[in-house]
Design a protein around this motif. Structure first.
Motif, PDB file in Angstrom:
ATOM      1  N   ARG A   2     -15.521  10.122   2.818  1.00  8.25           N
ATOM      2  CA  ARG A   2     -14.635   9.174   3.483  1.00  8.25           C
ATOM      3  C   ARG A   2     -13.468   8.826   2.553  1.00  8.25           C
ATOM      4  O   ARG A   2     -13.544   9.037   1.335  1.00  8.25           O
ATOM      5  N   PRO A   3     -12.391   8.270   3.092  1.00  7.18           N
ATOM      6  CA  PRO A   3     -11.241   7.927   2.234  1.00  7.18           C
ATOM      7  C   PRO A   3     -11.484   6.629   1.459  1.00  7.18           C
ATOM      8  O   PRO A   3     -12.150   5.708   1.941  1.00  7.18           O
ATOM      9  N   PHE A   4     -10.893   6.570   0.275  1.00  6.82           N
ATOM     10  CA  PHE A   4     -10.885   5.360  -0.542  1.00  6.82           C
ATOM     11  C   PHE A   4      -9.442   5.113  -1.005  1.00  6.82           C
ATOM     12  O   PHE A   4      -8.752   6.043  -1.433  1.00  6.82           O
ATOM     13  N   VAL A   5      -9.023   3.863  -0.921  1.00  3.54           N
ATOM     14  CA  VAL A   5      -7.685   3.475  -1.357  1.00  3.54           C
ATOM     15  C   VAL A   5      -7.819   2.652  -2.637  1.00  3.54           C
ATOM     16  O   VAL A   5      -8.531   1.631  -2.650  1.00  3.54           O
ATOM     17  N   VAL A   6      -7.175   3.090  -3.707  1.00  3.67           N
ATOM     18  CA  VAL A   6      -7.223   2.382  -4.987  1.00  3.67           C
ATOM     19  C   VAL A   6      -6.099   1.349  -5.005  1.00  3.67           C
ATOM     20  O   VAL A   6      -4.924   1.686  -4.807  1.00  3.67           O
ATOM     21  N   MET A   7      -6.469   0.085  -5.244  1.00  2.04           N
ATOM     22  CA  MET A   7      -5.521  -1.035  -5.196  1.00  2.04           C
ATOM     23  C   MET A   7      -5.556  -1.809  -6.506  1.00  2.04           C
ATOM     24  O   MET A   7      -6.546  -1.775  -7.246  1.00  2.04           O
ATOM     25  N   GLU A   8      -4.453  -2.520  -6.770  1.00  2.89           N
ATOM     26  CA  GLU A   8      -4.407  -3.449  -7.900  1.00  2.89           C
ATOM     27  C   GLU A   8      -5.037  -4.771  -7.488  1.00  2.89           C
ATOM     28  O   GLU A   8      -4.689  -5.337  -6.447  1.00  2.89           O
ATOM     29  N   GLY A   9      -5.986  -5.272  -8.306  1.00  7.53           N
ATOM     30  CA  GLY A   9      -6.593  -6.571  -8.057  1.00  7.53           C
ATOM     31  C   GLY A   9      -6.331  -7.509  -9.208  1.00  7.53           C
ATOM     32  O   GLY A   9      -5.721  -7.133 -10.221  1.00  7.53           O
ATOM     33  N   ASP A  10      -6.773  -8.768  -9.081  1.00  3.60           N
ATOM     34  CA  ASP A  10      -6.533  -9.743 -10.139  1.00  3.60           C
ATOM     35  C   ASP A  10      -7.203  -9.346 -11.452  1.00  3.60           C
ATOM     36  O   ASP A  10      -6.648  -9.541 -12.534  1.00  3.60           O
ATOM     37  N   ALA A  11      -8.419  -8.827 -11.362  1.00  3.11           N
ATOM     38  CA  ALA A  11      -9.178  -8.496 -12.566  1.00  3.11           C
ATOM     39  C   ALA A  11      -9.182  -7.001 -12.845  1.00  3.11           C
ATOM     40  O   ALA A  11     -10.060  -6.496 -13.530  1.00  3.11           O
ATOM     41  N   GLY A  12      -8.214  -6.290 -12.326  1.00  2.00           N
ATOM     42  CA  GLY A  12      -8.140  -4.850 -12.528  1.00  2.00           C
ATOM     43  C   GLY A  12      -8.114  -4.115 -11.202  1.00  2.00           C
ATOM     44  O   GLY A  12      -8.037  -4.720 -10.132  1.00  2.00           O
ATOM     45  N   ARG A  13      -8.216  -2.817 -11.266  1.00  3.67           N
ATOM     46  CA  ARG A  13      -8.141  -2.001 -10.065  1.00  3.67           C
ATOM     47  C   ARG A  13      -9.468  -1.988  -9.318  1.00  3.67           C
ATOM     48  O   ARG A  13     -10.548  -2.073  -9.931  1.00  3.67           O
ATOM     49  N   VAL A  14      -9.367  -1.856  -8.008  1.00  2.00           N
ATOM     50  CA  VAL A  14     -10.541  -1.768  -7.146  1.00  2.00           C
ATOM     51  C   VAL A  14     -10.308  -0.653  -6.140  1.00  2.00           C
ATOM     52  O   VAL A  14      -9.181  -0.175  -5.953  1.00  2.00           O
ATOM     53  N   ALA A  15     -11.387  -0.219  -5.481  1.00  2.00           N
ATOM     54  CA  ALA A  15     -11.300   0.809  -4.449  1.00  2.00           C
ATOM     55  C   ALA A  15     -11.773   0.217  -3.127  1.00  2.00           C
ATOM     56  O   ALA A  15     -12.795  -0.474  -3.074  1.00  2.00           O
ATOM     57  N   LEU A  16     -11.008   0.460  -2.073  1.00  2.00           N
ATOM     58  CA  LEU A  16     -11.363   0.005  -0.730  1.00  2.00           C
ATOM     59  C   LEU A  16     -11.835   1.197   0.089  1.00  2.00           C
ATOM     60  O   LEU A  16     -11.130   2.213   0.194  1.00  2.00           O
ATOM     61  N   ALA A  17     -13.020   1.074   0.668  1.00  2.00           N
ATOM     62  CA  ALA A  17     -13.544   2.121   1.538  1.00  2.00           C
ATOM     63  C   ALA A  17     -13.032   1.880   2.955  1.00  2.00           C
ATOM     64  O   ALA A  17     -13.226   0.800   3.519  1.00  2.00           O
ATOM     65  N   VAL A  18     -12.355   2.882   3.529  1.00  2.16           N
ATOM     66  CA  VAL A  18     -11.803   2.764   4.878  1.00  2.16           C
ATOM     67  C   VAL A  18     -12.308   3.935   5.717  1.00  2.16           C
ATOM     68  O   VAL A  18     -12.876   4.908   5.193  1.00  2.16           O
ATOM     69  N   ASP A  19     -12.095   3.851   7.027  1.00  4.13           N
ATOM     70  CA  ASP A  19     -12.528   4.937   7.915  1.00  4.13           C
ATOM     71  C   ASP A  19     -11.517   6.074   7.968  1.00  4.13           C
ATOM     72  O   ASP A  19     -11.888   7.241   8.013  1.00  4.13           O
ATOM     73  N   ARG A  20     -10.230   5.735   7.983  1.00  2.00           N
ATOM     74  CA  ARG A  20      -9.214   6.786   8.011  1.00  2.00           C
ATOM     75  C   ARG A  20      -7.871   6.221   7.559  1.00  2.00           C
ATOM     76  O   ARG A  20      -7.627   5.010   7.635  1.00  2.00           O
ATOM     77  N   LEU A  21      -7.005   7.125   7.074  1.00  3.67           N
ATOM     78  CA  LEU A  21      -5.635   6.783   6.707  1.00  3.67           C
ATOM     79  C   LEU A  21      -4.744   7.100   7.895  1.00  3.67           C
ATOM     80  O   LEU A  21      -4.670   8.247   8.349  1.00  3.67           O
ATOM     81  N   VAL A  22      -4.020   6.093   8.408  1.00  6.20           N
ATOM     82  CA  VAL A  22      -3.202   6.260   9.606  1.00  6.20           C
ATOM     83  C   VAL A  22      -1.823   6.809   9.256  1.00  6.20           C
ATOM     84  O   VAL A  22      -1.260   7.627   9.977  1.00  6.20           O
ATOM     85  N   GLY A  23      -1.243   6.371   8.151  1.00  9.04           N
ATOM     86  CA  GLY A  23       0.082   6.816   7.752  1.00  9.04           C
ATOM     87  C   GLY A  23       0.870   5.697   7.102  1.00  9.04           C
ATOM     88  O   GLY A  23       0.351   4.599   6.845  1.00  9.04           O
ATOM     89  N   GLN A  24       2.154   5.972   6.803  1.00  6.64           N
ATOM     90  CA  GLN A  24       3.029   4.980   6.197  1.00  6.64           C
ATOM     91  C   GLN A  24       4.015   4.457   7.234  1.00  6.64           C
ATOM     92  O   GLN A  24       4.367   5.155   8.182  1.00  6.64           O
ATOM     93  N   GLU A  25       4.455   3.216   7.032  1.00  4.23           N
ATOM     94  CA  GLU A  25       5.346   2.582   7.999  1.00  4.23           C
ATOM     95  C   GLU A  25       6.287   1.632   7.270  1.00  4.23           C
ATOM     96  O   GLU A  25       5.869   0.880   6.373  1.00  4.23           O
ATOM     97  N   GLU A  26       7.571   1.673   7.633  1.00  6.89           N
ATOM     98  CA  GLU A  26       8.531   0.670   7.170  1.00  6.89           C
ATOM     99  C   GLU A  26       8.601  -0.385   8.256  1.00  6.89           C
ATOM    100  O   GLU A  26       9.096  -0.121   9.357  1.00  6.89           O
ATOM    101  N   ALA A  27       8.102  -1.561   7.973  1.00 10.43           N
ATOM    102  CA  ALA A  27       7.898  -2.555   9.023  1.00 10.43           C
ATOM    103  C   ALA A  27       8.669  -3.829   8.730  1.00 10.43           C
ATOM    104  O   ALA A  27       8.952  -4.165   7.572  1.00 10.43           O
ATOM    105  N   VAL A  28       8.993  -4.548   9.791  1.00  2.05           N
ATOM    106  CA  VAL A  28       9.629  -5.860   9.691  1.00  2.05           C
ATOM    107  C   VAL A  28       8.533  -6.908   9.540  1.00  2.05           C
ATOM    108  O   VAL A  28       7.662  -7.037  10.400  1.00  2.05           O
ATOM    109  N   LEU A  29       8.565  -7.621   8.431  1.00  2.00           N
ATOM    110  CA  LEU A  29       7.529  -8.603   8.136  1.00  2.00           C
ATOM    111  C   LEU A  29       7.777  -9.882   8.916  1.00  2.00           C
ATOM    112  O   LEU A  29       8.880 -10.427   8.907  1.00  2.00           O
TER     113      LEU A  29
END
Length: 699
Positions: free
Chosen positions: A636-663
């Protein structure tokens, strides 16, 4: 306050605050460099505040500004009199006037300024050699029109002003006959003219008045309206050019105003009426010649023709716009972008033969909306100098309190950022500066013992990347100790000893951003309590940026802020768990990889994902968000992210893609949920929540 003057209160508050902040910056620079040009700039700031405050009826501010003006003029006449105590006094006066301006804005009383006025008067006497008897009490001149009602703290303002120094009159313009000698408004406050003798009658007389508004004036309409108000208080106006409506709108060709005034006041009365209007010069004042009825004549020459801005004369003007209005524009343009994306998606389901004209229209609409979005964003862009200009004064005050010597160097402050980001950065930058001076820099004795110069150095540099702005603050002090930071984090229970042992020094430096983790040897009123750096990191991340810390023992520390140009548009990595799609800010994403979840190592039931030279703790995004998702086995996919106490990995079901979005900001009660930083809408019309992973992990 009268209706007319209340319209300009906001402009007064803004301009007066800018002038006073500029005066504070100049004082710090003067103490450091002693440049004569700085003294001239200080005098202009003080004089502008005096003129604006007097025009608005805030005499308490005008009195303090006038004393500051006199003292600055004394320094200009004899620079050798400059000393630290004099700078301290002028800075105190600047702070006092800022407090008075804020009191006007908040309709609150302020402390009495009589003690400060006395200190300023004594210092003027000391610098100029005048005796205290050279000061006198003068009465306020008769108002030319009903003055605005001043707030309570200003109605009992002190009227003690120092004896003014007479200045030579300005040279007359070449195209005009020499006017009567006029005392320079920059160097004196006129006393009231003696009243006319009993029974003496005044005869109305016409005067030709010509004025010029300074080219650097940011609010020519305000200045012109004040001039009009002063003159109408004296008599009747004839032949006003430009017309009143153009004056109010700021449409004043080359800044020139011409009018004939019919009044019983004499020449001195007219001059006095215009004396305290800042950024307005009286070009000429002479009796008007009443001409006979005009005869047919050839077209007037260029010198006689009314002036109109054409070609190069039509210079660009600037106006002040409320940030709330810019926010509204940006929100509206964002909605247009979302609506355009929705139209594009709907066009995809139409029959093939119907798509071309629809796609062409949508493309044209998208181009126009995108151009409008860029224009709105450019209007929101503001130089970083808006906040970095405050740092020299803060550095001086912190260094004085902590008995340090420091040189602050700022480069790249002209680079622009979204105003919304700048508003959030002011406090974080100030906190970083405090840490650099209070904890980073050693005392002069310690620096000399370590082979360094007695004066420390803090460098603030700003540079522009492709789509980011990088702000660095670096000191040449003692540096940070990674081992002590790890020990402090373990002692507070913020980190396990096992995790601390796996950390690199660079990761350990980020532990300073955990609440309560501090290695400061002493706690002062400035910093050292283990709070603040966590707030700095949170603010930077909330605007879509990142914070990095580098340090070397004995050499110094560097804080690096990587900031987006705007918070309105964010780059997202879209991931899915179950039937839900979430957005992860790409600025926080280190990378993505696939692995067999059943073959991961475990420590205390926590899965560990191999990444680089170490292992990262794994969290299931479905568990963190509470989304119902069927169990998934195998790769399965894992996304490596920056956290407060260092890097962490998030387990997800699938990667959908990238998007430039209006916040879009969250409304209540969603803004109370930890882990959510905003929401956006995809072109399909589907709303997507944007996650704040560090807060999600700590919730």
């Amino acid at each position: 306050m009268t209706m007319d003057m209340s319209r300009y209160l906001g402009l007064f508050l803004t301009e007066a605050s800018e002038h006073l902040e500029g005066l504070g910056r100049d004082l710090v620079q003067l103490e450091r460099e002693g440049a004569p040009a700085v003294v001239d700039s200080m005098f202009r700031h003080a004089h502008s505040v005096k003129g604006m405050a007097s025009s608005m009826g805030f005499e308490s501010i005008a009195v303090v500004a006038h004393r500051v003006e006199d003292l600055v003029d004394a320094i200009r006449q004899d620079p050798t009199k400059l000393e630290r105590s004099l700078v301290d006094l002028l800075l105190s006066a600047t702070d006092k006037m800022l407090d008075q301006v804020r009191a006007v804005a908040e309709s609150r009383p302020t402390d009495d300024a009589s003690a400060l006025l006395g200190q300023l008067a004594d210092k003027v006497c000391l610098v100029t050699g005048r005796t205290p008897s050279a000061t006198r009490v003068i009465h306020q001149a008769r108002p030319l029109s009903p003055p605005p009602a001043a707030p309570a703290p200003f109605t009992a303002a002190a009227r003690v002003l120092p004896e003014a120094v007479e200045a030579p009159p300005p040279p007359p313009p070449a195209a005009e006959p020499p006017p009567a000698p006029e005392p320079a408004a920059e160097a004196r406050v006129a006393a009231v003219l003696p009243p006319p003798e009993e029974g003496a009658a005044k005869t109305a007389k016409r005067w030709a008045v010509r004025l010029r508004i300074a080219p650097t004036c940011q609010t020519p309409g305000v200045r012109a309206f004040l001039v009009h108000k002063r003159l109408t208080g004296l008599g009747t106006l004839h032949g006003l050019q430009p017309p009143l409506e153009d004056l109010k709108a700021g449409r004043i060709p080359e800044g020139h105003i011409q009018v004939e005034l019919e009044t019983a006041e004499g020449e001195e009365g007219i001059r006095k009426a215009l004396r305290n209007v800042a950024e307005v010069e009286l070009v000429s004042l002479k009796p008007a010649v009443v001409a006979p009825p005009p005869l047919p004549a050839p077209a007037p020459s260029q010198a006689e023709a009314p002036r109109a801005p054409t070609g190069a004369d039509a210079t660009a003007r600037t106006v002040r716009v409320r940030t709330e209005l810019l926010d509204y524009f940006l929100d509206t343009v964002g909605e247009l972008l979302l609506a355009t994306a929705r139209l594009r998606e709907l066009g995809k389901v139409l029959p093939e033969n119907s798509r071309p004209p629809i796609e062409e229209g949508v493309y044209r609409l998208h181009t126009l909306v995108k151009d409008l979005h860029d224009k709105v964003m450019s209007a929101r862009m503001t130089p970083l100098s808006l906040i970095t200009d405050r740092l020299p004064r803060a550095a001086r005050d912190i260094a004085r309190r902590r008995e340090r010597e420091v040189d602050l160097v700022i480069t790249g402050a002209e680079i622009e950022l979204d105003r919304a980001i700048l508003d959030e950065l002011a406090d974080p930058l100030l906190h970083l500066l405090r840490n650099c001076i209070d904890h980073g820099l050693e005392t002069p004795e310690e620096r000399v013992a370590a082979g360094k110069g007695a004066r420390g150095r803090v460098l603030v540099s700003v540079r522009r990347g492709r789509d980011r702005v990088v702000v660095e603050m670096e000191d040449d002090g003692r540096g940070m100790n990674a081992a002590k930071l790890k020990a402090a984090a373990v002692a507070r229970g913020a980190l396990s000893a096992e995790a601390a042992a796996r950390m690199t020094d660079r990761e350990a430096f980020m532990l300073a951003c955990l609440p309560g983790v501090s290695t400061a040897q002493d706690v002062s009123e400035i910093s050292g309590r283990g709070v603040g750096m966590d707030a700095v990191k949170r603010v930077v991340e909330n605007v879509g940026g990142t914070l990095e810390i580098e340090s070397e023992l004995g050499r110094g520390t560097r804080f690096t802020l990587r900031l987006p140009l705007t918070v309105a548009v964010v780059h997202l990595l879209l991931v899915a768990v179950g039937d839900e799609v979430f957005g992860l800010p790409i600025a926080k994403v280190v990378g993505a990889m696939e692995a067999d979840s059943e073959k991961l190592e475990r420590s205390r039931e926590m899965p560990l994902l191999p990444h680089g030279q170490g292992l990262l703790p794994v969290y299931g995004l479905d568990e963190l968000t509470g989304v119902q998702a069927p169990p998934r086995k195998g790769v399965r996919p894992f996304v490596v992210m920056e956290g407060d106490a260092g890097r962490v990995a998030l387990a997800v079901d699938r990667l959908v893609g990238q998007e430039e979005a209006v916040l879009k900001p969250l409304s209540r009660p969603l803004d109370l949920l930890p882990g959510l930083s905003g929401v956006t809408i995809l072109g399909s019309g589907r709303p997507v929540f944007i996650l704040d992973v560090p807060r999600l992990l700590s919730a």
